[in-house]
Design a protein around this motif. Structure first.
Motif, short mmCIF file in Angstrom:
data_model
loop_
_atom_site.label_atom_id
_atom_site.label_comp_id
_atom_site.label_asym_id
_atom_site.label_seq_id
_atom_site.Cartn_x
_atom_site.Cartn_y
_atom_site.Cartn_z
N TYR A 187 12.53 6.09 -1.16
CA TYR A 187 12.06 4.77 -0.78
C TYR A 187 12.65 3.48 -1.54
CZ TYR A 187 8.95 8.11 1.80
OH TYR A 187 8.35 9.16 2.36
N PHE A 188 12.39 2.52 -1.13
CA PHE A 188 12.46 1.28 -1.76
C PHE A 188 11.10 0.43 -1.75
CE2 PHE A 188 16.62 2.10 0.04
CZ PHE A 188 17.48 2.17 -0.95
N LYS A 212 11.91 -8.50 -5.45
CA LYS A 212 12.92 -7.36 -5.85
C LYS A 212 12.71 -6.12 -4.97
CE LYS A 212 12.92 -9.18 -10.66
NZ LYS A 212 12.05 -10.15 -10.47
N ALA A 213 13.57 -5.17 -5.12
CA ALA A 213 13.75 -4.08 -4.40
C ALA A 213 13.92 -2.83 -5.32
CB ALA A 213 14.57 -3.86 -3.25
N ILE A 214 13.03 -1.90 -5.47
CA ILE A 214 13.40 -0.91 -6.70
C ILE A 214 13.35 0.44 -5.78
CG2 ILE A 214 12.42 0.33 -8.73
CD1 ILE A 214 11.13 -3.04 -7.87
N LYS A 215 14.48 1.28 -5.99
CA LYS A 215 14.33 2.41 -5.19
C LYS A 215 13.62 3.48 -6.19
CE LYS A 215 17.74 6.37 -4.92
NZ LYS A 215 19.15 6.69 -4.87
N ILE A 216 12.80 4.07 -5.33
CA ILE A 216 11.81 5.20 -5.89
C ILE A 216 12.17 6.57 -5.19
CG2 ILE A 216 10.10 3.59 -6.81
CD1 ILE A 216 8.60 3.86 -4.20
N VAL A 217 11.75 7.54 -5.75
CA VAL A 217 11.76 8.98 -5.36
C VAL A 217 10.78 9.69 -5.26
CG1 VAL A 217 13.24 11.08 -5.26
CG2 VAL A 217 14.32 8.74 -5.84
N LYS A 218 10.09 10.20 -4.33
CA LYS A 218 8.78 11.11 -4.45
C LYS A 218 9.27 12.41 -4.43
CE LYS A 218 4.23 11.90 -2.86
NZ LYS A 218 3.11 11.72 -1.98
N ASN A 219 8.77 13.12 -5.32
CA ASN A 219 9.04 14.70 -5.33
C ASN A 219 8.29 15.43 -4.16
OD1 ASN A 219 11.16 14.59 -7.60
ND2 ASN A 219 9.46 14.72 -8.95
N PRO A 234 0.60 -9.14 -6.96
CA PRO A 234 1.54 -9.66 -5.59
C PRO A 234 1.46 -8.68 -4.30
CG PRO A 234 2.68 -8.16 -7.30
CD PRO A 234 0.98 -8.36 -7.58
N ASP A 235 1.88 -9.36 -3.31
CA ASP A 235 2.14 -8.31 -2.15
C ASP A 235 3.29 -7.25 -2.50
OD1 ASP A 235 0.20 -10.08 -0.57
OD2 ASP A 235 1.69 -11.49 -0.13
N PHE A 236 3.14 -6.16 -1.73
CA PHE A 236 4.28 -5.22 -1.95
C PHE A 236 4.46 -4.62 -0.39
CE2 PHE A 236 0.48 -2.76 -2.06
CZ PHE A 236 0.86 -1.16 -1.46
N SER A 237 5.60 -4.09 -0.32
CA SER A 237 5.78 -3.10 0.75
C SER A 237 6.74 -2.01 0.22
CB SER A 237 6.21 -4.02 1.71
OG SER A 237 7.49 -4.35 1.51
N VAL A 238 6.66 -0.81 0.95
CA VAL A 238 7.35 0.23 0.76
C VAL A 238 8.15 0.62 2.27
CG1 VAL A 238 7.37 2.64 0.12
CG2 VAL A 238 5.60 1.33 -1.03
N VAL A 239 9.38 0.74 1.93
CA VAL A 239 10.23 0.88 3.13
C VAL A 239 11.23 2.14 2.85
CG1 VAL A 239 12.39 -0.27 4.24
CG2 VAL A 239 10.76 -1.50 3.15
#
Length: 538
Positions: free
Chosen positions: A524-525, A531-538, A492-497
């Protein structure tokens, strides 16, 4: 000549400062679901009482919460009703509201700006722990009402009919007024009836209820009992979550604490300027309180008194600074102002008869001078702008929701009381055609929000946009450089916002592994498969 030039320069500077605050646009809710018909009036959904911006929606989508439903002022209702054996002195409602629709369940709504309109996209009813709908009715005796107060559902001409036109009190009744969302997608709601603070899951089911009363249910968590002495119908009015996850709620009006009768909410203390702010650490349920001082008397003795000033809403700028709406109307005075407050340096305050040599409560200290003499520093408060001087119509009575879109943009909404009022407060409603309205303001230059931290806790999407019931899973999260995804469609296509809505990375997934080494640490999302998933980079 010199004085004229100086005056002109000062007016130019004032004008430049005012120009930094602009009303950018206004949007009305013109169409919403029908609630029902009462007294010949068709009532529709409205009563927007709080608001939270949904990030990455280009400033167009928000969560809002309604209040308890259509309630009609009724302090003078039934005055001409025929007395009865049970009511020999008359049956004027002791709780001065008429509940037009007693089974109404307050709602969380997702709304969207479309042109000049506000459209309702999604509705989530608030629910009891067992999943059934709550109501907006008053709480039981000793838990937010007195024994004499009853929930009237209609006016009567014969007191013999009074009891047949009342509704039972509800232990899960809620008059919701404040809203925010935590990092797990749970809604936090404060309410003015109890007053209590609710944590509810994304489907609207209550998980915890923070209460000043004795604990009745497994969901109940104790907060300071001083809040049980709130003025009738003026409990918690604004709630916000700071970036560090703490909950803050502010009481609408100075409380009757202590009062002369000893009954919560029925006392005689009426001149205090002090509102309490409650802080909750939800990780430990530890709390503390701070003092907020309202503007005090405005105009003559026939105009605004301290008791007439009410909080409209509260919203976090960062972990220690907030925006607060303060408003009041009486006589010829009508004010609505937005303030900036800072809790750094403010003195945590306590409950009980703890202050002064003659044992006074915080509310009895009354004024800033009395606070100072008792070594209490209230929250630092500065004016941001006057709403009426910046496009807010005087016909709109209640500014009750505020949210931050970005450091230069805020939105404020009104509670329209479902388009009705009762001028005589006799329980008879009249239409006023006032709509739920959303105002977008620009804050530029020195008026921009300093040190603003975007609300990273707000979940972008709570429902499945694709209809696919499989939940995309991301692990690890938080992550160092690489994440793994499960339950995704092939390539799938993806984007990080980022939290400001900027796309920082996009492409097509070649496998279930995504390398995000190029991202800086932060929130980031990830948008994939609708769908939009909240992600956190340390």
């Amino acid at each position: 000549m010199k004085k004229t030039v100086l005056f002109a320069l000062s007016m130019l500077s004032f004008g430049a400062l005012q120009a930094q605050i602009t009303l950018e646009s206004t949007h009305e809710n013109l169409n919403s679901a029908t609630i029902g018909v009462f007294q010949g009036i068709t009532f529709r959904e409205g009563g927007f009482s709080a608001m939270q911006y949904i990030p990455n929606t280009n400033g167009t989508e928000f969560w809002i919460v309604t209040d308890r439903g259509v309630n009609i002022d009724a302090a003078n209702a039934n005055t001409s009703a025929t007395t009865s054996a049970q009511y020999p002195t008359g049956c004027v409602p002791t709780y001065d509201k008429i509940y037009a629709f007693p089974s109404y369940a307050p709602k969380i709504m997702r709304i969207k700006i479309v042109g000049n309109e506000v459209q309702i996209l999604q509705t989530i009813t608030l629910k009891r722990p067992n999943g059934t709908e709550v109501s907006g009715l008053i709480n039981p005796t000793g838990f937010g009402s007195t024994a004499a107060e009853v929930a009237s559902t209609s006016v009567v001409t014969d007191c013999a009919d009074f009891d047949a036109n009342t509704a039972a009190k509800d232990v899960w009744g809620i008059d919701s007024e404040g809203l925010d969302i935590d990092s797990e997608g749970n809604f936090w709601i404060c309410e003015e009836g109890g007053p209590t603070i609710w944590k509810v899951n994304p489907n609207g089911v209550v998980l915890k209820r923070y209460t000043p009363y004795s604990l009745q249910y497994p969901e109940d968590v104790a907060i300071d009992p001083a809040f049980a002495f709130r003025r009738n119908n003026r409990g918690f009015e604004g709630l916000t979550i700071t970036p560090n996850g703490k909950i803050y709620a502010i009481i609408q009006s100075p409380m009757y604490y202590k009062n002369m009768s000893g009954t919560a909410g029925s006392g005689t203390l009426g001149n205090s300027r002090i509102h309490r702010i409650l802080e909750i650490d939800p990780a430990t349920n530890t709390t503390q309180m701070f003092a907020y001082v309202n503007e005090g008397p405005i105009g003559t003795s026939s105009d605004i008194r301290p008791r007439d000033l009410k909080i409209g809403d509260l919203k976090a700028i960062n972990n220690t600074t907030f925006l607060v709406i303060e408003q009041g109307a009486r006589g010829v005075q009508n004010i609505k102002k937005l303030y900036h407050i800072d809790i750094v340096g403010a003195t945590p305050v306590v409950s009980g008869l703890a202050y002064a040599s003659n044992s006074k409560t915080l509310e009895e200290l009354d004024t800033p001078a009395n606070l100072t003499s008792n070594w209490i520093i209230p929250v630092l408060k500065t004016l941001v702008f006057d709403l009426h001087a910046n496009g807010w119509p005087t016909t709109l009575d209640k500014a009750e929701g505020i949210t931050i879109i970005d450091a230069n943009t805020i939105a404020i909404c009104n509670d329209n009381d479902y388009g009705q009022f009762s001028a005589l407060e006799n329980g008879i409603a009249a239409e006023n055609n006032i709509k739920s309205t959303l105002f977008i303001y620009k804050l530029n230059g020195a008026n921009a929000l300093q040190n603003y931290i975007p609300n990273n806790n707000v979940v972008l999407v709570t429902n499945d946009l694709t209809g696919n019931n499989l939940k995309i899973q991301v692990h690890p999260n938080p992550f160092q450089n690489v994440i793994h995804l499960e339950n995704i469609e092939e390539r799938p296509d993806f984007s990080v916002v980022d939290v400001l809505g900027t796309v920082v990375l996009r492409g097509k997934l070649q496998s279930n592994t995504l390398n995000l080494e190029s991202l800086k640490s932060g929130v980031y999302f990830l948008q994939v498969n609708g769908k939009a998933i909240k992600i956190v980079k340390n």
